[in-house]
Design a protein around this motif. Structure first.
Motif, PDB file in Angstrom:
ATOM      1  N   ILE A 149       0.854  -1.139  -0.001  1.00  0.00           N
ATOM      2  CA  ILE A 149       0.024   0.054   0.104  1.00  0.00           C
ATOM      3  C   ILE A 149       0.896   1.197  -0.070  1.00  0.00           C
ATOM      4  N   GLY A 150       0.608   2.200  -0.837  1.00  0.00           N
ATOM      5  CA  GLY A 150       1.404   3.323  -0.967  1.00  0.00           C
ATOM      6  C   GLY A 150       0.670   4.616  -0.486  1.00  0.00           C
ATOM      7  N   GLY A 151       1.288   5.407   0.364  1.00  0.00           N
ATOM      8  CA  GLY A 151       0.691   6.731   0.798  1.00  0.00           C
ATOM      9  C   GLY A 151      -0.385   6.763   1.670  1.00  0.00           C
ATOM     10  N   LEU A 189     -13.680   7.749  -2.290  1.00  0.00           N
ATOM     11  CA  LEU A 189     -13.995   7.579  -3.804  1.00  0.00           C
ATOM     12  C   LEU A 189     -13.416   6.148  -4.188  1.00  0.00           C
ATOM     13  N   PRO A 190     -14.146   5.637  -5.137  1.00  0.00           N
ATOM     14  CA  PRO A 190     -13.559   4.340  -5.498  1.00  0.00           C
ATOM     15  C   PRO A 190     -12.120   4.309  -6.095  1.00  0.00           C
ATOM     16  N   GLY A 191     -11.624   3.092  -5.680  1.00  0.00           N
ATOM     17  CA  GLY A 191     -10.166   3.062  -6.112  1.00  0.00           C
ATOM     18  C   GLY A 191      -9.252   3.687  -5.213  1.00  0.00           C
ATOM     19  N   THR A 192      -9.567   4.307  -3.946  1.00  0.00           N
ATOM     20  CA  THR A 192      -8.693   4.981  -3.166  1.00  0.00           C
ATOM     21  C   THR A 192      -8.016   3.803  -2.213  1.00  0.00           C
ATOM     22  N   GLY A 193      -8.143   2.338  -2.136  1.00  0.00           N
ATOM     23  CA  GLY A 193      -7.492   1.634  -1.243  1.00  0.00           C
ATOM     24  C   GLY A 193      -8.258   1.090  -0.301  1.00  0.00           C
ATOM     25  N   LYS A 194      -9.588   1.196  -0.231  1.00  0.00           N
ATOM     26  CA  LYS A 194     -10.431   0.780   1.120  1.00  0.00           C
ATOM     27  C   LYS A 194     -10.182  -0.838   1.137  1.00  0.00           C
ATOM     28  N   THR A 195     -10.328  -1.403   0.151  1.00  0.00           N
ATOM     29  CA  THR A 195     -10.547  -3.156   0.192  1.00  0.00           C
ATOM     30  C   THR A 195      -9.134  -3.360   0.367  1.00  0.00           C
ATOM     31  N   LEU A 196      -8.356  -2.715  -0.401  1.00  0.00           N
ATOM     32  CA  LEU A 196      -6.833  -3.088  -0.259  1.00  0.00           C
ATOM     33  C   LEU A 196      -6.378  -3.174   1.127  1.00  0.00           C
ATOM     34  N   LEU A 197      -6.767  -2.041   1.871  1.00  0.00           N
ATOM     35  CA  LEU A 197      -6.008  -1.953   3.445  1.00  0.00           C
ATOM     36  C   LEU A 197      -6.986  -2.928   4.267  1.00  0.00           C
ATOM     37  N   ILE A 246     -17.645  -5.074   4.707  1.00  0.00           N
ATOM     38  CA  ILE A 246     -19.022  -4.553   4.016  1.00  0.00           C
ATOM     39  C   ILE A 246     -18.972  -3.664   3.215  1.00  0.00           C
ATOM     40  N   ASP A 247     -18.928  -3.896   1.745  1.00  0.00           N
ATOM     41  CA  ASP A 247     -18.744  -2.793   0.866  1.00  0.00           C
ATOM     42  C   ASP A 247     -20.047  -2.158   0.529  1.00  0.00           C
ATOM     43  N   GLU A 248     -19.812  -0.998  -0.092  1.00  0.00           N
ATOM     44  CA  GLU A 248     -20.977  -0.118  -0.616  1.00  0.00           C
ATOM     45  C   GLU A 248     -22.188  -0.083   0.472  1.00  0.00           C
ATOM     46  N   VAL A 329       5.030   1.286  -5.312  1.00  0.00           N
ATOM     47  CA  VAL A 329       4.537  -0.104  -5.127  1.00  0.00           C
ATOM     48  C   VAL A 329       4.241  -0.699  -6.588  1.00  0.00           C
ATOM     49  N   HIS A 330       3.669  -0.144  -7.503  1.00  0.00           N
ATOM     50  CA  HIS A 330       3.215  -0.767  -8.565  1.00  0.00           C
ATOM     51  C   HIS A 330       4.215  -0.906  -9.695  1.00  0.00           C
ATOM     52  N   MET A 331       5.508  -0.207  -9.499  1.00  0.00           N
ATOM     53  CA  MET A 331       6.687  -0.133 -10.336  1.00  0.00           C
ATOM     54  C   MET A 331       7.570  -1.173  -9.838  1.00  0.00           C
ATOM     55  N   GLY A 354      -5.379   5.525  -6.638  1.00  0.00           N
ATOM     56  CA  GLY A 354      -4.361   4.482  -6.357  1.00  0.00           C
ATOM     57  C   GLY A 354      -4.737   3.540  -7.634  1.00  0.00           C
ATOM     58  N   SER A 355      -6.020   3.200  -7.700  1.00  0.00           N
ATOM     59  CA  SER A 355      -6.442   2.163  -8.911  1.00  0.00           C
ATOM     60  C   SER A 355      -6.098   2.750 -10.128  1.00  0.00           C
ATOM     61  N   ASP A 356      -6.202   4.244 -10.332  1.00  0.00           N
ATOM     62  CA  ASP A 356      -5.781   4.489 -11.714  1.00  0.00           C
ATOM     63  C   ASP A 356      -4.088   4.469 -11.940  1.00  0.00           C
ATOM     64  N   ILE A 357      -3.486   4.773 -10.921  1.00  0.00           N
ATOM     65  CA  ILE A 357      -2.051   4.580 -11.026  1.00  0.00           C
ATOM     66  C   ILE A 357      -1.800   3.209 -11.194  1.00  0.00           C
ATOM     67  N   LYS A 358      -2.382   2.075 -10.777  1.00  0.00           N
ATOM     68  CA  LYS A 358      -1.947   0.804 -11.109  1.00  0.00           C
ATOM     69  C   LYS A 358      -2.417   0.502 -12.498  1.00  0.00           C
ATOM     70  N   GLY A 359      -3.580   1.193 -12.949  1.00  0.00           N
ATOM     71  CA  GLY A 359      -3.930   0.794 -14.414  1.00  0.00           C
ATOM     72  C   GLY A 359      -2.856   1.510 -15.375  1.00  0.00           C
TER      73      GLY A 359
HETATM   74  P1  ATP Z   1     -14.211   0.704  -4.258  1.00  0.00           P
HETATM   75  O1  ATP Z   1     -14.645   1.988  -3.382  1.00  0.00           O
HETATM   76  O2  ATP Z   1     -14.483   0.729  -5.650  1.00  0.00           O
HETATM   77  O3  ATP Z   1     -14.474  -0.738  -3.820  1.00  0.00           O
HETATM   78  P2  ATP Z   1     -11.735   0.574  -3.109  1.00  0.00           P
HETATM   79  O4  ATP Z   1     -11.467   2.002  -2.522  1.00  0.00           O
HETATM   80  O5  ATP Z   1     -12.050  -0.356  -2.241  1.00  0.00           O
HETATM   81  O6  ATP Z   1     -12.609   1.003  -4.427  1.00  0.00           O
HETATM   82  P3  ATP Z   1      -9.692  -1.014  -3.748  1.00  0.00           P
HETATM   83  O7  ATP Z   1     -10.293  -1.870  -4.703  1.00  0.00           O
HETATM   84  O8  ATP Z   1      -8.806  -1.025  -2.644  1.00  0.00           O
HETATM   85  O9  ATP Z   1     -10.420   0.475  -4.048  1.00  0.00           O
HETATM   86  O10 ATP Z   1      -8.381  -0.471  -5.048  1.00  0.00           O
HETATM   87  C1  ATP Z   1      -8.364  -1.048  -6.286  1.00  0.00           C
HETATM   88  C2  ATP Z   1      -6.743  -1.364  -6.667  1.00  0.00           C
HETATM   89  O11 ATP Z   1      -6.130  -0.092  -6.837  1.00  0.00           O
HETATM   90  C3  ATP Z   1      -6.300  -2.215  -5.746  1.00  0.00           C
HETATM   91  O12 ATP Z   1      -6.160  -3.465  -5.857  1.00  0.00           O
HETATM   92  C4  ATP Z   1      -4.769  -1.764  -5.886  1.00  0.00           C
HETATM   93  O13 ATP Z   1      -4.001  -2.327  -6.794  1.00  0.00           O
HETATM   94  C5  ATP Z   1      -4.734  -0.334  -6.228  1.00  0.00           C
HETATM   95  N1  ATP Z   1      -4.711   0.617  -5.119  1.00  0.00           N
HETATM   96  C6  ATP Z   1      -5.498   1.589  -4.779  1.00  0.00           C
HETATM   97  N2  ATP Z   1      -5.032   2.282  -3.740  1.00  0.00           N
HETATM   98  C7  ATP Z   1      -3.959   2.015  -3.747  1.00  0.00           C
HETATM   99  C8  ATP Z   1      -2.773   2.419  -2.778  1.00  0.00           C
HETATM  100  N3  ATP Z   1      -2.919   3.378  -1.874  1.00  0.00           N
HETATM  101  N4  ATP Z   1      -1.500   1.674  -2.728  1.00  0.00           N
HETATM  102  C9  ATP Z   1      -1.394   1.053  -3.758  1.00  0.00           C
HETATM  103  N5  ATP Z   1      -2.368   0.336  -4.673  1.00  0.00           N
HETATM  104  C10 ATP Z   1      -3.502   1.003  -4.709  1.00  0.00           C
END
Ligand code: ATP
Length: 403
Positions: A149-151, A189-197, A246-248, A329-331, A354-359
């Motif tokens: 996880i970054g940042g 917002l979506p993709g900010t790392g909630k599920t990841l953490l 519990i998402d959403e 992290v992703h590089m 974070g999800s955009d950066i991974k993309g």
């Molecule tokens: P949603 O609200 O859509 O469920 P989310 O906040 O749970 O989104 P994640 O599923 O955690 O988002 O993030 C999607 C992907 O983006 C992760 O699997 C990871 O690869 C990358 N990502 C997001 N945030 C980070 C981060 N802080 N550091 C590294 N990778 C990240």
């Protein structure tokens, strides 16, 4: 004189032959017509059957949605009657549909009920199958750690204290005499790392990770949502230590509406069941709850009371420093050119999550593969940023400006 007699009144063999062959011809025709009649009869039967099955399909499609309930008892003295329970905790004496004449109806059976008269219409599968319901269950060890996880240093620190420590060392809290929080709400917002953490903390705490998407809780069969909540919590108990994610959450936890439609009532019942399950857990127990939402502002305050999701952790859009950490992290596993200007990439990804950066990293790799190159160039990254960022609202293609 008949057709087979000649003028002298005798049978004319030629005429006899003609008439006989005409009779044969007629007999053949009759047979052909009989065959045609049979064919037509068959077609009529087929068409009638088709019409019947289409009618019953129309009937089925225009049926109201079914409620779900449980058989409590069968009334042997009265034909085709049973006592059923349908959430929330109401029981009725109802008819059993003729469709189920051949089925064995026993107490405890999970059934679908007619919405108007509660007649038992269908038998539902009672075995809990998480895969059918779109749940994700990962038994530890999960392959994701805080290093991936970054940042999000502050967020990691918070979950270490709120979730990881109470799971690993509950005695610490007991000794000091404080109750650790039961649950935490991740918002951002979506993709900010909630599920990841959430996954990473399950890994670090050696816990089972169960993810449920709240929209799945509001099921096709009205009344199923609260039953589903009961089943999830019982699964979490069986698999403890557990992180239940519990998402959403806003799908069932938005500020309560008037009970206008059966859909609204269903959502409210599911929420009530969720609250009562949360309240039934010991704060020092080995199950922790993480809720996630993009809209913390619309959540029912009941969800945020002590003993429920009483800690809030924000997941913001990453700033410059955080974006650098996420890129790193992703590089880690990428082969890219030595003189890559990471600072430039960071500057070009201002609103990226974070999800955009991974993309972007994946897309840059794809551009290199398309060129048959084994190394990702700065240009590949710029093109990837252009592609991903231009999809985002209010952004514009940037490669022309910055290349
Ligand atoms: P949603 O609200 O859509 O469920 P989310 O906040 O749970 O989104 P994640 O599923 O955690 O988002 O993030 C999607 C992907 O983006 C992760 O699997 C990871 O690869 C990358 N990502 C997001 N945030 C980070 C981060 N802080 N550091 C590294 N990778 C990240």
């Amino acid at each position: 004189m008949t057709a087979i007699e000649s003028e002298n009144g005798k049978k004319d063999p030629e005429n006899v032959e003609k008439v006989t062959s005409y009779i044969r011809h007629l007999e053949k025709k009759i047979k052909e017509y009989e065959i045609d009649v049979n064919l037509l009869r068959n077609s009529i039967t087929k068409v009638e059957f088709e019409v019947k099955s289409l009618r019953s399909e129309i009937e089925r499609l225009s049926e109201l949605p079914l409620l779900s309930g449980y058989i409590i008892d069968i009334l042997d003295d009265i034909n085709d009657r049973a006592i059923i329970e349908s959430p929330p905790n109401s029981s009725f004496v109802v008819r059993i549909s003729n469709r189920l004449k051949e089925e064995k109806i026993v107490p405890g059976l999970h059934v679908a009920l007619n919405q108007r008269n509660y007649a038992v219409m269908e038998i539902l599968p009672s075995n809990f199958n998480p895969f059918v319901r779109g749940m994700e269950i990962i038994d530890c060890p999960i392959d994701i750690s805080y290093n991936d996880i970054g940042g999000l240093e502050n967020q990691i620190q918070e979950v270490k204290e709120i979730i990881e420590l109470p799971l690993k060392k509950p005695e610490l809290f007991k000794k000091i005499g404080i109750e650790p929080p039961k649950g935490v709400l991740f918002y951002g917002l979506p993709g900010t790392g909630k599920t990841l953490l959430a996954k990473a903390v399950a890994h670090e705490a050696n816990a089972t990770f169960i993810k449920v998407v709240a929209t799945e809780l509001v099921q096709k069969f009205i009344g199923e949502g609260s039953q589903y909540v009961r089943e999830i919590f019982s699964l979490a108990r069986q698999k403890a230590p557990t992180i239940l994610f519990i998402d959403e959450l806003d799908a069932i936890g938005a500020i309560r509406m008037q009970d206008d439609t059966s859909g609204d009532r269903e959502v409210n019942r599911t929420l009530m069941q969720l609250l009562s399950e949360l309240d039934g857990f010991d704060q020092r127990g080995d199950i922790k709850f993480i809720g996630a939402t993009n809209r913390a502002d619309i959540l029912d305050p009941a969800l945020l009371r002590p003993g429920r999701f009483d800690r809030l952790v924000e997941f913001p859009i990453p700033n410059e420093k955080a974006r650098e950490a996420i890129f790193k992290v992703h590089m880690r596993t990428l082969h890219f050119e030595e003189n890559l200007e990471i600072k430039k990439l960071i500057a070009l990804t201002k609103s990226a999550t974070g999800s955009d950066i991974k993309g972007i990293c994946t897309e840059a790799g794809m551009y290199a593969i398309r060129k048959n190159s084994e190394i990702i160039s700065h240009e590949d990254f710029i093109k990837a940023i252009d592609k991903i960022m231009s999809k985002k609202k209010d952004d514009f293609p940037i490669s022309d400006i910055f290349l």
